[in-house]
Every structure is written in C-alpha cells, then in structure tokens.
Design a protein around this motif. Structure first.
Motif, PDB file in Angstrom:
ATOM      1  N   VAL A  50       0.849  -1.191   0.000  1.00  0.00           N
ATOM      2  CA  VAL A  50       0.000   0.000   0.000  1.00  0.00           C
ATOM      3  C   VAL A  50       0.884   1.240   0.000  1.00  0.00           C
ATOM      4  O   VAL A  50       1.821   1.345   0.802  1.00  0.00           O
ATOM      5  CB  VAL A  50      -0.931   0.012   1.227  1.00  0.00           C
ATOM      6  N   GLU A  51       0.565   2.152  -0.912  1.00  0.00           N
ATOM      7  CA  GLU A  51       1.378   3.359  -1.093  1.00  0.00           C
ATOM      8  C   GLU A  51       0.493   4.594  -1.208  1.00  0.00           C
ATOM      9  O   GLU A  51      -0.338   4.661  -2.094  1.00  0.00           O
ATOM     10  CB  GLU A  51       2.211   3.258  -2.376  1.00  0.00           C
ATOM     11  N   PRO A  52       0.684   5.568  -0.320  1.00  0.00           N
ATOM     12  CA  PRO A  52       0.069   6.880  -0.567  1.00  0.00           C
ATOM     13  C   PRO A  52       1.134   7.748  -1.234  1.00  0.00           C
ATOM     14  O   PRO A  52       2.189   8.004  -0.656  1.00  0.00           O
ATOM     15  CB  PRO A  52      -0.265   7.386   0.832  1.00  0.00           C
ATOM     16  N   GLY A  53       0.934   8.134  -2.445  1.00  0.00           N
ATOM     17  CA  GLY A  53       1.917   8.978  -3.113  1.00  0.00           C
ATOM     18  C   GLY A  53       3.225   8.285  -3.451  1.00  0.00           C
ATOM     19  O   GLY A  53       4.255   8.933  -3.576  1.00  0.00           O
ATOM     20  N   GLY A  54       3.231   6.972  -3.604  1.00  0.00           N
ATOM     21  CA  GLY A  54       4.408   6.260  -4.067  1.00  0.00           C
ATOM     22  C   GLY A  54       5.343   5.718  -3.012  1.00  0.00           C
ATOM     23  O   GLY A  54       6.266   4.986  -3.323  1.00  0.00           O
ATOM     24  N   PRO A  56       5.888   3.178  -0.042  1.00  0.00           N
ATOM     25  CA  PRO A  56       5.229   2.043   0.611  1.00  0.00           C
ATOM     26  C   PRO A  56       5.207   2.210   2.131  1.00  0.00           C
ATOM     27  O   PRO A  56       6.185   2.639   2.728  1.00  0.00           O
ATOM     28  CB  PRO A  56       6.066   0.843   0.195  1.00  0.00           C
ATOM     29  N   PHE A  57       4.067   1.896   2.737  1.00  0.00           N
ATOM     30  CA  PHE A  57       3.975   1.997   4.188  1.00  0.00           C
ATOM     31  C   PHE A  57       3.154   0.883   4.825  1.00  0.00           C
ATOM     32  O   PHE A  57       3.152   0.741   6.043  1.00  0.00           O
ATOM     33  CB  PHE A  57       3.393   3.358   4.602  1.00  0.00           C
ATOM     34  N   ALA A  58       2.440   0.080   4.017  1.00  0.00           N
ATOM     35  CA  ALA A  58       1.579  -0.941   4.591  1.00  0.00           C
ATOM     36  C   ALA A  58       1.474  -2.147   3.662  1.00  0.00           C
ATOM     37  O   ALA A  58       1.793  -2.076   2.473  1.00  0.00           O
ATOM     38  CB  ALA A  58       0.183  -0.366   4.860  1.00  0.00           C
ATOM     39  N   TYR A  59       1.008  -3.238   4.246  1.00  0.00           N
ATOM     40  CA  TYR A  59       0.779  -4.487   3.546  1.00  0.00           C
ATOM     41  C   TYR A  59      -0.698  -4.831   3.695  1.00  0.00           C
ATOM     42  O   TYR A  59      -1.300  -4.616   4.750  1.00  0.00           O
ATOM     43  CB  TYR A  59       1.622  -5.598   4.174  1.00  0.00           C
ATOM     44  N   ALA A  60      -1.289  -5.377   2.646  1.00  0.00           N
ATOM     45  CA  ALA A  60      -2.667  -5.864   2.695  1.00  0.00           C
ATOM     46  C   ALA A  60      -2.756  -7.131   1.865  1.00  0.00           C
ATOM     47  O   ALA A  60      -1.982  -7.319   0.914  1.00  0.00           O
ATOM     48  CB  ALA A  60      -3.626  -4.803   2.152  1.00  0.00           C
ATOM     49  N   GLN A  61      -3.675  -7.986   2.246  1.00  0.00           N
ATOM     50  CA  GLN A  61      -3.937  -9.173   1.429  1.00  0.00           C
ATOM     51  C   GLN A  61      -5.426  -9.451   1.465  1.00  0.00           C
ATOM     52  O   GLN A  61      -6.105  -9.123   2.435  1.00  0.00           O
ATOM     53  CB  GLN A  61      -3.139 -10.379   1.906  1.00  0.00           C
ATOM     54  N   THR A  99      -7.644   3.374   8.812  1.00  0.00           N
ATOM     55  CA  THR A  99      -9.060   3.491   8.494  1.00  0.00           C
ATOM     56  C   THR A  99      -9.252   3.887   7.032  1.00  0.00           C
ATOM     57  O   THR A  99     -10.085   3.319   6.324  1.00  0.00           O
ATOM     58  CB  THR A  99      -9.731   4.528   9.410  1.00  0.00           C
ATOM     59  N   ALA A 100      -8.458   4.844   6.578  1.00  0.00           N
ATOM     60  CA  ALA A 100      -8.630   5.358   5.214  1.00  0.00           C
ATOM     61  C   ALA A 100      -8.292   4.306   4.162  1.00  0.00           C
ATOM     62  O   ALA A 100      -9.066   4.103   3.213  1.00  0.00           O
ATOM     63  CB  ALA A 100      -7.763   6.605   5.016  1.00  0.00           C
ATOM     64  N   PHE A 101      -7.153   3.622   4.296  1.00  0.00           N
ATOM     65  CA  PHE A 101      -6.833   2.657   3.241  1.00  0.00           C
ATOM     66  C   PHE A 101      -7.716   1.430   3.328  1.00  0.00           C
ATOM     67  O   PHE A 101      -8.064   0.836   2.311  1.00  0.00           O
ATOM     68  CB  PHE A 101      -5.330   2.351   3.154  1.00  0.00           C
TER      69      PHE A 101
END
Length: 160
Positions: A50-54, A56-61, A99-101
C-alpha cells in the motif's frame, strides 16, 4: 487521500520481513514470513503493498475463504473475500491511514463484486477492531481459535 495497492513482488520480501519484525506489527502478526516467492503465485491470495503517493507503508492481502477447507468464513456467500493488513511504518500509525486505506480497499472489493468481506483480528487488538467497526465490520460470532491463533471474526456486507 487515495492509496495505491500494487501487487507485492519478490523484490518486496525484504521490506515485508522488516515490517513484520517491527514491534508494533509483531505483537499481532505471525512472526513467520508473510509470504515467500511461491506464495506470490497463489491465485487464491492477492498480496498488496500500500502506497500513498508512491512511498510504501503498509501491507494488505485479500483471499478466497472458500479455497481453504474448513475456513471459519467458508459459510459466507461465494465471491466473499477475507482480508488482513498492517501498517509497516510505525510513524504512519495513529494518523488515520489504517481506516482510510481499509475503507478504500473494502469499497474496491465490493465494487469487484464481493458480497461480503471477513477479517479476524485478535480479540485483544482493540485498535484494529475499532478501525474495522468504523469501516462497517461487525462481530461474526464469538472469538475462536484458528490455525494462526485466537481471532474475533468480523464481517462487512455490501450494501449494509
């Protein structure tokens, strides 16, 4: 803010290992690697950086709960997805990004046709449970012991 969910690649494995070793993640996430190269090819689990503005800061599956025999979300309708995620960069926690992502990803999964989405945080992970509730998840039965530990099943339904 909009988040980009790009597929995780083998080049991301060192980043994922660093994140999963961070105390704020290791407290709630299995200490083993989140995946290896062969896991990235599994069509039943989609793994995302997960990237806001390029940056990476998070992982999701997200995954098909019907692909694993006996999964506690197997009684959800066909097309349902299960989800898991964490914020890897500690400096990004507590700022509303989770919450947002998560809200964005849930909306994307519903737009893809998922009738329901399940998640299963540890029952003591009050922060995660609060985020899930903000996004529309409700408890789905009592806590139970899954192969990866004690969980509180939660479900969000399209249109609810």
């Amino acid at each position: 803010m909009s988040y980009r969910f790009r597929p995780a690649t083998p080049a991301d494995l060192p980043l994922l290992r660093r994140w999963i070793a961070a105390p704020h993640v290791a407290e709630w996430w299995d200490a083993e690697d989140p995946c290896d190269e062969s896991d990235l090819a599994d069509p039943s689990v989609r793994r995302w950086i997960v990237e806001p503005g390029g940056a990476p800061f998070a992982y999701a599956q997200d995954y098909d709960p019907h692909a694993e025999p006996g999964h506690h979300f197997a009684d959800l309708p066909r097309g349902a997805r299960g989800i898991d995620q964490f914020i890897g960069e500690a400096a990004m926690t507590g700022r509303g990004h989770g919450t947002a992502f998560l809200r964005q990803r849930v909306a994307e999964l519903f737009a893809e046709g998922a009738p329901a989405i399940g998640t299963d945080p540890h029952p003591d992970n009050a922060r995660a449970i609060a985020v899930y509730r903000k996004v529309g998840f409700v408890a789905y039965g009592a806590p139970l012991v899954a192969p990866w530990g004690l969980v509180q099943p939660m479900v969000a339904r399209r249109g609810a």
